[in-house]
Design an enzyme around this catalytic site. Structure first.
Site, PDB file in Angstrom:
ATOM      1  N   PHE A   1       0.893  -1.104  -0.165  1.00  0.00           N
ATOM      2  CA  PHE A   1       0.045  -0.018   0.030  1.00  0.00           C
ATOM      3  C   PHE A   1       0.837   1.231   0.121  1.00  0.00           C
ATOM      4  CE2 PHE A   1      -4.324   1.195   1.221  1.00  0.00           C
ATOM      5  CZ  PHE A   1      -5.312   0.315   0.410  1.00  0.00           C
ATOM      6  N   GLN A  59      -7.461  15.078   3.398  1.00  0.00           N
ATOM      7  CA  GLN A  59      -6.780  14.162   2.504  1.00  0.00           C
ATOM      8  C   GLN A  59      -7.663  13.890   1.310  1.00  0.00           C
ATOM      9  OE1 GLN A  59      -6.184   9.683   3.230  1.00  0.00           O
ATOM     10  NE2 GLN A  59      -4.071  10.547   3.171  1.00  0.00           N
ATOM     11  N   HIS A  72      -8.175  11.683  -1.568  1.00  0.00           N
ATOM     12  CA  HIS A  72      -7.599  10.407  -1.961  1.00  0.00           C
ATOM     13  C   HIS A  72      -7.467  10.624  -3.377  1.00  0.00           C
ATOM     14  CE1 HIS A  72      -7.622   6.008  -3.034  1.00  0.00           C
ATOM     15  NE2 HIS A  72      -7.628   5.623  -1.696  1.00  0.00           N
ATOM     16  N   LEU A  74     -15.069   5.907  -3.754  1.00  0.00           N
ATOM     17  CA  LEU A  74     -13.648   5.370  -3.645  1.00  0.00           C
ATOM     18  C   LEU A  74     -13.239   4.198  -4.637  1.00  0.00           C
ATOM     19  CD1 LEU A  74     -11.318   6.447  -1.890  1.00  0.00           C
ATOM     20  CD2 LEU A  74     -11.786   4.543  -0.226  1.00  0.00           C
ATOM     21  N   GLU A 113      -6.858   1.812  -2.868  1.00  0.00           N
ATOM     22  CA  GLU A 113      -5.466   1.835  -3.147  1.00  0.00           C
ATOM     23  C   GLU A 113      -5.044   0.240  -3.659  1.00  0.00           C
ATOM     24  OE1 GLU A 113      -1.748   3.699  -0.845  1.00  0.00           O
ATOM     25  OE2 GLU A 113      -3.721   4.911  -0.772  1.00  0.00           O
ATOM     26  N   ARG A 120      -0.446   9.662  -0.622  1.00  0.00           N
ATOM     27  CA  ARG A 120      -1.648   9.745  -1.202  1.00  0.00           C
ATOM     28  C   ARG A 120      -1.683  11.303  -1.544  1.00  0.00           C
ATOM     29  NH1 ARG A 120      -6.301   6.819   2.435  1.00  0.00           N
ATOM     30  NH2 ARG A 120      -5.982   4.664   1.436  1.00  0.00           N
ATOM     31  N   HIS A 161     -11.388  12.819   1.015  1.00  0.00           N
ATOM     32  CA  HIS A 161     -11.713  11.207   1.716  1.00  0.00           C
ATOM     33  C   HIS A 161     -11.437  11.261   3.259  1.00  0.00           C
ATOM     34  CE1 HIS A 161     -11.217   7.115   2.009  1.00  0.00           C
ATOM     35  NE2 HIS A 161     -10.179   7.132   2.253  1.00  0.00           N
ATOM     36  N   ARG A 173      -2.066  11.040   5.885  1.00  0.00           N
ATOM     37  CA  ARG A 173      -2.555   9.862   6.309  1.00  0.00           C
ATOM     38  C   ARG A 173      -1.846   8.690   5.667  1.00  0.00           C
ATOM     39  NH1 ARG A 173      -6.070   5.874   5.665  1.00  0.00           N
ATOM     40  NH2 ARG A 173      -7.472   7.047   4.572  1.00  0.00           N
TER      41      ARG A 173
END
Length: 604
Positions: free
Chosen positions: A121, A234, A236, A250, A253, A309, A380, A415
């Site tokens: 990730f 954030q 995404h 979404l 990832e 991200r 996100h 994050r």
């Protein structure tokens, strides 16, 4: 005079996602009488939207992983504005919390020798995300809910909390109403845990569901708690951009972790064009090396699609602005290309990414095993939130705790994917434990009857104005549009000043909002309540972003595009002033102990 249904608890948990359920379980295990209040139905919390996995240094796939590497990755991703104590505890305790979920019945995917499988990730040096296909959050909620309902917690579903109650400076509970019939309710409590999630509905394009209107942050702010890092929202990088009816939903990832690549309309993998110095040594310099990494080659470095991200989102935004985007304003995310590398690639994709296959097939009539997806940045996650003590999760208000997305500290300026789910269980557990201890150590609370009656009267005022008042849906739409356009992924001072002016005007309009009908099933009424919370978080985000005159993590200032080392020494804190004005200040980051500095140096 409105009547209240009354309930009394040792610990009241507001929110029934991963953090709230884990807090309730822990508080109950410590002997506390626990009540849980949630805005929606039990089991429908936003945690179910987390698909890719839960980050924990189990070292099942790569034995080089450890809490030390996870800690260093988290601090690096957060640009060192993280609460280092929270990052340390998170990295150390996440493996135990994952094994705990497994013991309670979570069915994780497995390695060939039966261990919990882990995948790559963004921002994580080694494969670290324990997962259940691409439905990890759903499995986590199912497990916590099934375990939690047997512990004796009382659950109040479909309730809106209007205010937190204080006894002097100490928390005393909360009051609100049930959304089905509009009856007012009072929950007296010696300790309260906020686990209400984020703020995504303040923006027009978001992966967040309707509940995410910043309620917990606004409740804590009014009660006297401090907010921190509110500038760090954030985006995404990969939300659906087509069809328009599902824009923002979404795309995990995990698609990129399994070998998916980003291309512009020229077919170019543009992420290779811009690799930050901080990550150059850890990033593949060829497509071949990147592919080997996704297939488990320990000698390969990660592809640039798995950078943090914030960086990936800005690169996508750059391609779109330069005219190299997809037809509907995004870029192409392609997992189908792996058919050139793997036999039976279609079956492999369906097995690894079942929800993504179904989502695009059903909602966009697109088969991801055969053609690319159109994706783009979507609001996100909120890295900022309620400022809490790293060990106990207690805020500046005695007896008021916070855990999960509503709490600040762990993630700093950005994050890492997968850290959200482990955040929920690590700090939900801690918040529940310390809330129960606080309740046990402190006596009964006193409720101010005049205060709760005033709260109820204010909540009912939109009915007095009736349909001739301002339309709450239009106010919400105008706020979302202003935040999206003026305080979005790329920011500049003049536009944020416009946003503050707009928020002021919208707040005045919200004070004139009116609704028709009665209190049963009245979504217009619910929206008028949400508006007040959305105004607070929108103003806090904008004021913090204005004060931070640099670009760092999720904050990108076009007028201050560089990272300023001086600003790396400060968090931005927001609190309510004596005259109810919003006060914004810089506060020095707590110095990190030498032994943790050594860990970061070792992992560079």
């Amino acid at each position: 005079m409105p009547e209240f249904q009354r309930f009394s608890y040792d610990v009241l948990v507001i929110g029934a996602g991963g953090a709230g359920l884990r807090a309730a379980i822990e508080a109950g295990a410590a002997g506390a009488k626990v009540g849980v209040v949630c805005k929606s139905l039990l089991g429908k919390a936003h945690t179910v939207m987390a698909e890719g996995g839960i980050a924990a240094a189990l070292a099942n796939v790569d034995d080089r992983d450890s809490w030390r590497v996870h800690f260093a990755d988290t601090m690096r991703g957060g640009q060192y504005l993280n609460n280092w104590r929270m990052a340390e505890l998170h990295a150390k305790e996440a493996p135990e919390c994952v094994r705990e979920l497994e013991a309670w019945g979570a069915l994780f995917d497995r390695t060939k020798d039966g261990k919990i499988l882990q995948r790559n990730f963004g921002g994580h040096r080694y494969p670290r995300l324990a997962h259940v296909g691409d439905r990890t959050g759903l499995e986590m909620i199912r497990t916590l809910q099934d375990h939690g309902i047997h512990t004796g917690m009382e659950v109040h579903m479909e309730c809106t909390v209007l205010s937190l109650l204080l006894d002097g400076n100490r928390i005393a509970g909360a009051c609100g109403y049930d959304r089905e019939r509009g009856r007012f309710q009072l929950w007296e409590a010696k300790a309260v845990v906020l686990a209400t999630g984020g703020i995504g509905r303040a923006f027009k394009i978001t992966s967040n569901s309707w509940e995410y209107t910043g309620d917990g942050l606004a409740l804590a702010y009014h009660a006297g708690a401090e907010l921190q890092d509110m500038e760090f929202v954030q985006f995404h990088p990969t939300g659906m951009v087509w069809p328009i009816s599902v824009r923002g939903i979404l795309v995990t990832e995990g698609v990129r972790g399994e070998g998916g690549v980003l291309r512009n309309n020229e077919g170019k993998r543009f992420m290779f064009d811009d690799i930050p110095d901080l990550y150059k040594e850890q990033t593949a310099d060829s497509e071949e090396e990147g592919w080997r990494y996704t297939q488990g080659d320990k000698n390969a470095r990660r592809p640039p699609e798995l950078l943090t991200r914030d960086h990936v989102a800005r690169c996508i935004n750059r391609e779109v602005k330069a005219g190299r985007g997809s037809p509907h304003g995004g870029v192409f995310l392609d997992i189908s290309w792996i058919k050139d590398r793997l036999p039976k690639a279609g079956d492999h994709i369906k097995r690894k990414l079942p929800s993504m296959y179904h989502q695009f097939k059903q909602l966009a009539d697109l088969d991801i095993t055969k053609e690319p997806m159109e994706v783009g940045p979507t609001t996100h996650y909120m890295m900022g939130g309620i400022r809490v003590d790293g060990d106990s999760q207690m805020s500046a208000v005695p007896g008021l705790f916070a855990a999960g997305e509503v709490a600040a500290g762990l993630h700093g300026a950005n994050r890492l994917g997968g850290n959200s789910l482990s955040d929920l269980v690590v700090f939900g557990r801690r918040a529940g434990r310390f809330a129960a201890e606080f309740a046990k150590a402190n006596g009964p609370v006193r409720i101010d009857e005049a205060e709760i009656q005033a709260t109820a009267s204010a909540a009912l005022s939109p009915f007095d104005r009736g349909p001739s008042g301002e339309n709450p849906y239009q106010i919400q739409y105008d706020l979302q549009e202003a935040m999206q356009d003026l305080v979005g992924i790329v920011r500049v001072e003049s536009e944020m000043q416009q946003a503050l002016d707009a928020i002021g005007q919208l707040r005045a309009r919200a004070g004139r909002a009116g609704i028709a009908g009665n209190r049963e099933y009245n979504n217009g009424w619910h929206t008028t309540i949400d508006l007040g919370n959305m105004m607070i978080v929108s103003e806090a985000i904008t004021r913090a972003a204005l004060l931070r005159k640099e670009s760092r993590g999720a904050q990108f200032r076009e007028d201050f595009p560089g990272k300023d080392p001086e600003w790396g020494k400060y968090n931005i804190i927001i609190r309510r002033g004596a005259e109810s004005e919003m006060l914004v200040e810089k506060r020095a980051v707590t110095p990190m102990p030498d032994e943790l500095k050594a860990v970061i140096e070792e992992m560079k």
